[in-house]
Motif scaffolding. Structure first.
Motif, PDB file in Angstrom:
ATOM      1  N   LYS A  54       0.879  -1.171   0.000  1.00  0.00           N
ATOM      2  CA  LYS A  54       0.000   0.000   0.000  1.00  0.00           C
ATOM      3  C   LYS A  54       0.914   1.217   0.000  1.00  0.00           C
ATOM      4  O   LYS A  54       1.744   1.380   0.892  1.00  0.00           O
ATOM      5  CB  LYS A  54      -0.895   0.005   1.229  1.00  0.00           C
ATOM      6  CG  LYS A  54      -1.920  -1.098   1.181  1.00  0.00           C
ATOM      7  CD  LYS A  54      -3.152  -0.701   1.924  1.00  0.00           C
ATOM      8  CE  LYS A  54      -4.134  -1.841   1.814  1.00  0.00           C
ATOM      9  NZ  LYS A  54      -5.484  -1.419   2.019  1.00  0.00           N
ATOM     10  N   HIS A  55       0.768   2.065  -1.003  1.00  0.00           N
ATOM     11  CA  HIS A  55       1.623   3.233  -1.190  1.00  0.00           C
ATOM     12  C   HIS A  55       0.886   4.506  -0.781  1.00  0.00           C
ATOM     13  O   HIS A  55      -0.336   4.592  -0.913  1.00  0.00           O
ATOM     14  CB  HIS A  55       2.029   3.359  -2.663  1.00  0.00           C
ATOM     15  CG  HIS A  55       2.847   2.213  -3.166  1.00  0.00           C
ATOM     16  ND1 HIS A  55       4.217   2.252  -3.201  1.00  0.00           N
ATOM     17  CD2 HIS A  55       2.497   1.004  -3.664  1.00  0.00           C
ATOM     18  CE1 HIS A  55       4.671   1.112  -3.696  1.00  0.00           C
ATOM     19  NE2 HIS A  55       3.638   0.336  -3.989  1.00  0.00           N
ATOM     20  N   PHE A  56       1.663   5.511  -0.364  1.00  0.00           N
ATOM     21  CA  PHE A  56       1.124   6.801   0.053  1.00  0.00           C
ATOM     22  C   PHE A  56       1.949   7.918  -0.564  1.00  0.00           C
ATOM     23  O   PHE A  56       3.151   7.773  -0.756  1.00  0.00           O
ATOM     24  CB  PHE A  56       1.187   6.944   1.579  1.00  0.00           C
ATOM     25  CG  PHE A  56       0.423   5.875   2.290  1.00  0.00           C
ATOM     26  CD1 PHE A  56      -0.893   6.088   2.663  1.00  0.00           C
ATOM     27  CD2 PHE A  56       0.999   4.651   2.548  1.00  0.00           C
ATOM     28  CE1 PHE A  56      -1.615   5.083   3.282  1.00  0.00           C
ATOM     29  CE2 PHE A  56       0.291   3.644   3.178  1.00  0.00           C
ATOM     30  CZ  PHE A  56      -1.020   3.863   3.543  1.00  0.00           C
ATOM     31  N   VAL A  57       1.280   9.039  -0.842  1.00  0.00           N
ATOM     32  CA  VAL A  57       1.964  10.243  -1.296  1.00  0.00           C
ATOM     33  C   VAL A  57       1.533  11.380  -0.388  1.00  0.00           C
ATOM     34  O   VAL A  57       0.344  11.529  -0.083  1.00  0.00           O
ATOM     35  CB  VAL A  57       1.628  10.578  -2.767  1.00  0.00           C
ATOM     36  CG1 VAL A  57       2.265  11.902  -3.179  1.00  0.00           C
ATOM     37  CG2 VAL A  57       2.086   9.463  -3.694  1.00  0.00           C
ATOM     38  N   ALA A  58       2.516  12.167   0.062  1.00  0.00           N
ATOM     39  CA  ALA A  58       2.245  13.359   0.868  1.00  0.00           C
ATOM     40  C   ALA A  58       2.330  14.582  -0.036  1.00  0.00           C
ATOM     41  O   ALA A  58       3.200  14.655  -0.910  1.00  0.00           O
ATOM     42  CB  ALA A  58       3.259  13.475   2.004  1.00  0.00           C
ATOM     43  N   PHE A  59       1.421  15.512   0.194  1.00  0.00           N
ATOM     44  CA  PHE A  59       1.352  16.732  -0.614  1.00  0.00           C
ATOM     45  C   PHE A  59       1.433  17.964   0.277  1.00  0.00           C
ATOM     46  O   PHE A  59       0.908  17.966   1.389  1.00  0.00           O
ATOM     47  CB  PHE A  59       0.009  16.807  -1.359  1.00  0.00           C
ATOM     48  CG  PHE A  59      -0.231  15.711  -2.345  1.00  0.00           C
ATOM     49  CD1 PHE A  59       0.116  15.882  -3.675  1.00  0.00           C
ATOM     50  CD2 PHE A  59      -0.801  14.510  -1.945  1.00  0.00           C
ATOM     51  CE1 PHE A  59      -0.126  14.868  -4.600  1.00  0.00           C
ATOM     52  CE2 PHE A  59      -1.039  13.496  -2.855  1.00  0.00           C
ATOM     53  CZ  PHE A  59      -0.695  13.675  -4.190  1.00  0.00           C
ATOM     54  N   ILE A  60       2.069  19.010  -0.219  1.00  0.00           N
ATOM     55  CA  ILE A  60       1.974  20.357   0.332  1.00  0.00           C
ATOM     56  C   ILE A  60       1.509  21.226  -0.818  1.00  0.00           C
ATOM     57  O   ILE A  60       2.144  21.248  -1.886  1.00  0.00           O
ATOM     58  CB  ILE A  60       3.312  20.874   0.894  1.00  0.00           C
ATOM     59  CG1 ILE A  60       3.750  20.040   2.100  1.00  0.00           C
ATOM     60  CG2 ILE A  60       3.201  22.355   1.269  1.00  0.00           C
ATOM     61  CD1 ILE A  60       5.086  20.458   2.703  1.00  0.00           C
ATOM     62  N   ASP A  61       0.391  21.918  -0.624  1.00  0.00           N
ATOM     63  CA  ASP A  61      -0.187  22.760  -1.689  1.00  0.00           C
ATOM     64  C   ASP A  61      -0.335  21.986  -3.002  1.00  0.00           C
ATOM     65  O   ASP A  61       0.033  22.478  -4.075  1.00  0.00           O
ATOM     66  CB  ASP A  61       0.655  24.017  -1.913  1.00  0.00           C
ATOM     67  CG  ASP A  61       0.709  24.898  -0.684  1.00  0.00           C
ATOM     68  OD1 ASP A  61      -0.290  24.939   0.065  1.00  0.00           O
ATOM     69  OD2 ASP A  61       1.744  25.542  -0.460  1.00  0.00           O
ATOM     70  N   ASN A  62      -0.838  20.763  -2.912  1.00  0.00           N
ATOM     71  CA  ASN A  62      -1.073  19.894  -4.068  1.00  0.00           C
ATOM     72  C   ASN A  62       0.192  19.493  -4.821  1.00  0.00           C
ATOM     73  O   ASN A  62       0.119  18.979  -5.928  1.00  0.00           O
ATOM     74  CB  ASN A  62      -2.094  20.514  -5.025  1.00  0.00           C
ATOM     75  CG  ASN A  62      -3.459  20.600  -4.398  1.00  0.00           C
ATOM     76  OD1 ASN A  62      -3.886  19.668  -3.704  1.00  0.00           O
ATOM     77  ND2 ASN A  62      -4.145  21.697  -4.603  1.00  0.00           N
ATOM     78  N   PHE A  63       1.370  19.732  -4.229  1.00  0.00           N
ATOM     79  CA  PHE A  63       2.634  19.324  -4.831  1.00  0.00           C
ATOM     80  C   PHE A  63       3.144  18.082  -4.082  1.00  0.00           C
ATOM     81  O   PHE A  63       3.254  18.102  -2.853  1.00  0.00           O
ATOM     82  CB  PHE A  63       3.656  20.463  -4.741  1.00  0.00           C
ATOM     83  CG  PHE A  63       4.967  20.139  -5.393  1.00  0.00           C
ATOM     84  CD1 PHE A  63       5.097  20.153  -6.777  1.00  0.00           C
ATOM     85  CD2 PHE A  63       6.070  19.817  -4.624  1.00  0.00           C
ATOM     86  CE1 PHE A  63       6.302  19.847  -7.384  1.00  0.00           C
ATOM     87  CE2 PHE A  63       7.282  19.505  -5.224  1.00  0.00           C
ATOM     88  CZ  PHE A  63       7.397  19.517  -6.599  1.00  0.00           C
ATOM     89  N   PRO A  64       3.438  16.971  -4.781  1.00  0.00           N
ATOM     90  CA  PRO A  64       3.912  15.764  -4.101  1.00  0.00           C
ATOM     91  C   PRO A  64       5.304  15.957  -3.511  1.00  0.00           C
ATOM     92  O   PRO A  64       6.231  16.325  -4.226  1.00  0.00           O
ATOM     93  CB  PRO A  64       3.905  14.706  -5.203  1.00  0.00           C
ATOM     94  CG  PRO A  64       3.941  15.457  -6.484  1.00  0.00           C
ATOM     95  CD  PRO A  64       3.334  16.806  -6.229  1.00  0.00           C
ATOM     96  N   VAL A  65       5.422  15.718  -2.195  1.00  0.00           N
ATOM     97  CA  VAL A  65       6.684  15.968  -1.492  1.00  0.00           C
ATOM     98  C   VAL A  65       7.184  14.785  -0.668  1.00  0.00           C
ATOM     99  O   VAL A  65       8.291  14.821  -0.149  1.00  0.00           O
ATOM    100  CB  VAL A  65       6.576  17.221  -0.595  1.00  0.00           C
ATOM    101  CG1 VAL A  65       6.336  18.469  -1.435  1.00  0.00           C
ATOM    102  CG2 VAL A  65       5.495  17.059   0.460  1.00  0.00           C
ATOM    103  N   GLY A  66       6.365  13.743  -0.518  1.00  0.00           N
ATOM    104  CA  GLY A  66       6.776  12.598   0.291  1.00  0.00           C
ATOM    105  C   GLY A  66       6.092  11.329  -0.171  1.00  0.00           C
ATOM    106  O   GLY A  66       5.048  11.376  -0.829  1.00  0.00           O
TER     107      GLY A  66
END
Length: 152
Positions: free
Chosen positions: A44-56
Motif C-alpha cells: 500500500k503506497h502513500f503520497v504526501a502533498f503540500i499545496d497539491n505538490f507531491p513531497v513525500g
C-alpha cells in the motif's frame, strides 16, 4: 498544510516513484534495481502533498515477520516541515489494528531518533542495506509525539 493520500491510480504511483527516485536513487545513490522491487504491486503506497505538490512517499506491506513500513522519503527542501510525521501517522492509521502482527521497519541510522518519537525501538545490530547503514526497529508503544506530530 501536509495532506497524505493512499495511492489509488497509476498517476499517483508514478508520483511516489518520482519522489523515491529523487531521494533514494539520486540523493543517496541507491541502485534503482534495489529501490524498485517485486513488492511494489502488493504494497500500500502513500503520497504526501503540500499545496497539491507531491513531497513525500511511503509504503507498507505484509511479510513473514509482520507488517513492514518502508520507503519513507521526503524531498530535501521539504524536510523539517512535518511531512515525515504526517506520512508516518497516516501510514499507521491506515494499518489500524495490526491484529497481533509485529510492526517494524529498517531505519537509516540518521533517522532513528525520528522513529523513536513515535514508539519504535531499535532491535538488534546495525546492518547494511543498499549501501546505507540501518537498524531494525519495532513498534512498541504509542507516544506523545505520535499524537502531536514531529519535526521531520
Amino acid at each position: 498544510m501536509v495532506r497524505v493520500q493512499l495511492v489509488n491510480d497509476e498517476n499517483m504511483l508514478r508520483m511516489a516513484f518520482s519522489i523515491r527516485q529523487k531521494v533514494f536513487v539520486e540523493e543517496q545513490n541507491v541502485d534503482p534495481k534495489l529501490e524498485y522491487d517485486e513488492f511494489e504491486n502488493i504494497s500500500k503506497h502513500f503520497v504526501a502533498f503540500i499545496d497539491n505538490f507531491p513531497v513525500g512517499a511511503a509504503r507498507w506491506r505484509y511479510t513473514d515477520e509482520g507488517i513492514k513500513l518502508e520507503r519513507f522519503a521526503v524531498i530535501a527542501d521539504r524536510r523539517g516541515k512535518g511531512v515525515g510525521s504526517t506520512l508516518l501517522k497516516s501510514t499507521l492509521e491506515n494499518i489500524g489494528d495490526p491484529a497481533g502482527k509485529q510492526l517494524y521497519l529498517h531505519a537509516q541510522n540518521q533517522v532513528i531518533p525520528f522513529y523513536e518519537k513515535f514508539g519504535f525501538e531499535v532491535e538488534g545490530g546495525e546492518f547494511e542495506e543498499a549501501g546505507i547503514l540501518h537498524h531494525k526497529m519495532t513498534y512498541k508503544k504509542e507516544s506523545g509525539e505520535r499524537e502531536s506530530g514531529g519535526a521531520i
